[in-house]
Scaffold this motif. Structure first.
Motif, PDB file in Angstrom:
ATOM      1  N   LYS A   1       0.820  -1.203   0.000  1.00 53.51           N
ATOM      2  CA  LYS A   1       0.000   0.000   0.000  1.00 53.51           C
ATOM      3  C   LYS A   1       0.858   1.259   0.000  1.00 53.51           C
ATOM      4  O   LYS A   1       0.488   2.263  -0.589  1.00 53.51           O
ATOM      5  N   LYS A   2       2.007   1.202   0.649  1.00 52.02           N
ATOM      6  CA  LYS A   2       2.903   2.356   0.640  1.00 52.02           C
ATOM      7  C   LYS A   2       3.454   2.596  -0.768  1.00 52.02           C
ATOM      8  O   LYS A   2       3.567   3.741  -1.206  1.00 52.02           O
TER       9      LYS A   2
ATOM     10  N   ALA B   1      -4.182  10.943  -4.935  1.00 51.50           N
ATOM     11  CA  ALA B   1      -2.886  10.675  -4.300  1.00 51.50           C
ATOM     12  C   ALA B   1      -2.961  10.907  -2.800  1.00 51.50           C
ATOM     13  O   ALA B   1      -2.423  10.123  -2.006  1.00 51.50           O
TER      14      ALA B   1
ATOM     15  N   ALA C   1      -4.837   8.021  -1.215  1.00 51.17           N
ATOM     16  CA  ALA C   1      -4.015   6.807  -1.193  1.00 51.17           C
ATOM     17  C   ALA C   1      -2.947   6.879  -0.105  1.00 51.17           C
ATOM     18  O   ALA C   1      -2.715   5.898   0.608  1.00 51.17           O
ATOM     19  N   VAL C   2      -2.318   8.032   0.048  1.00 53.68           N
ATOM     20  CA  VAL C   2      -1.298   8.174   1.095  1.00 53.68           C
ATOM     21  C   VAL C   2      -1.946   8.048   2.470  1.00 53.68           C
ATOM     22  O   VAL C   2      -1.430   7.364   3.360  1.00 53.68           O
TER      23      VAL C   2
ATOM     24  N   ALA D   1      -2.870   4.403   3.148  1.00 46.85           N
ATOM     25  CA  ALA D   1      -1.692   3.574   3.416  1.00 46.85           C
ATOM     26  C   ALA D   1      -1.168   3.820   4.825  1.00 46.85           C
ATOM     27  O   ALA D   1      -0.785   2.883   5.531  1.00 46.85           O
TER      28      ALA D   1
ATOM     29  N   ALA E   1       0.660   4.067  -2.800  1.00 50.72           N
ATOM     30  CA  ALA E   1       0.467   5.471  -2.428  1.00 50.72           C
ATOM     31  C   ALA E   1       1.557   6.344  -3.025  1.00 50.72           C
ATOM     32  O   ALA E   1       1.295   7.445  -3.526  1.00 50.72           O
TER      33      ALA E   1
END
Length: 172
Positions: free
Chosen positions: A3-4, A157, A160-161, A164, A7
């Motif tokens: 996930k990182k 973005a 997502a960050v 994560a 992200a």
């Protein structure tokens, strides 16, 4: 860990997408012919001719009282292109030229055969009267779609960050 990486890739895509999207919304620097009006004076700048070539400028003398051409300053419709291939033309309008009149100029290079045209519209001067559409949003014609795409990419973005970081915090 996956996930990182996702992200990070989303953030990179957003930054690149923003750069490409905003670049397409910018105007080109060189149009070859630009016209401006200031009171009773209209100025036209033509670029792209071969330096030193003879350039013929045509105009409608219905509203044009006099013409000045530089770099060769004279009362004529022909000029010699300057060292950078440019010609600056200034029209002096006749008194009483009505608002809304289109003043145009065309420049043709003798050797390069380059033909450039541009025009300006004489603006209305004085007090205006309100129109019937005062409560409506004006239509400017600006291209905003690239910016909308950039905002969506940046929002994706950011989400997502955040997702994560939140999921990795729960595992601990």
């Amino acid at each position: 860990m996956k996930k990182k990486i996702v992200a990070l890739l989303a953030a990179i895509a957003a930054v690149l997408g923003f750069g490409f999207a905003s670049g397409s919304a910018m105007a080109a620097d060189d149009y070859g012919a630009v016209g401006t009006i200031n009171g009773t004076t209209v100025s036209f700048d033509f670029t792209g001719f071969t330096p030193g070539e003879t350039v013929t400028i045509t105009y409608d003398d219905t509203y044009v009282e006099s013409v000045t051409v530089t770099p060769v300053a004279m009362q004529s419709v022909t000029a010699t292109a300057g060292p950078t291939g440019g010609v600056h033309v200034t029209y002096t309008l006749k008194p009483g030229t009505p608002a809304g009149t289109t003043i145009s100029a065309t420049a043709v290079g003798e050797t390069s055969k380059l033909q450039l045209s541009t025009s300006v519209v004489v603006p209305a001067i004085g007090e205006g009267t309100p129109s019937g559409n005062q409560d409506q949003v004006p239509q400017t014609g600006a291209a905003i779609m690239p910016y909308i795409v950039a905002v969506v990419l940046l929002a994706a973005a950011g989400i997502a960050v955040f997702a994560a970081r939140k999921s990795s915090a729960r595992r601990r």
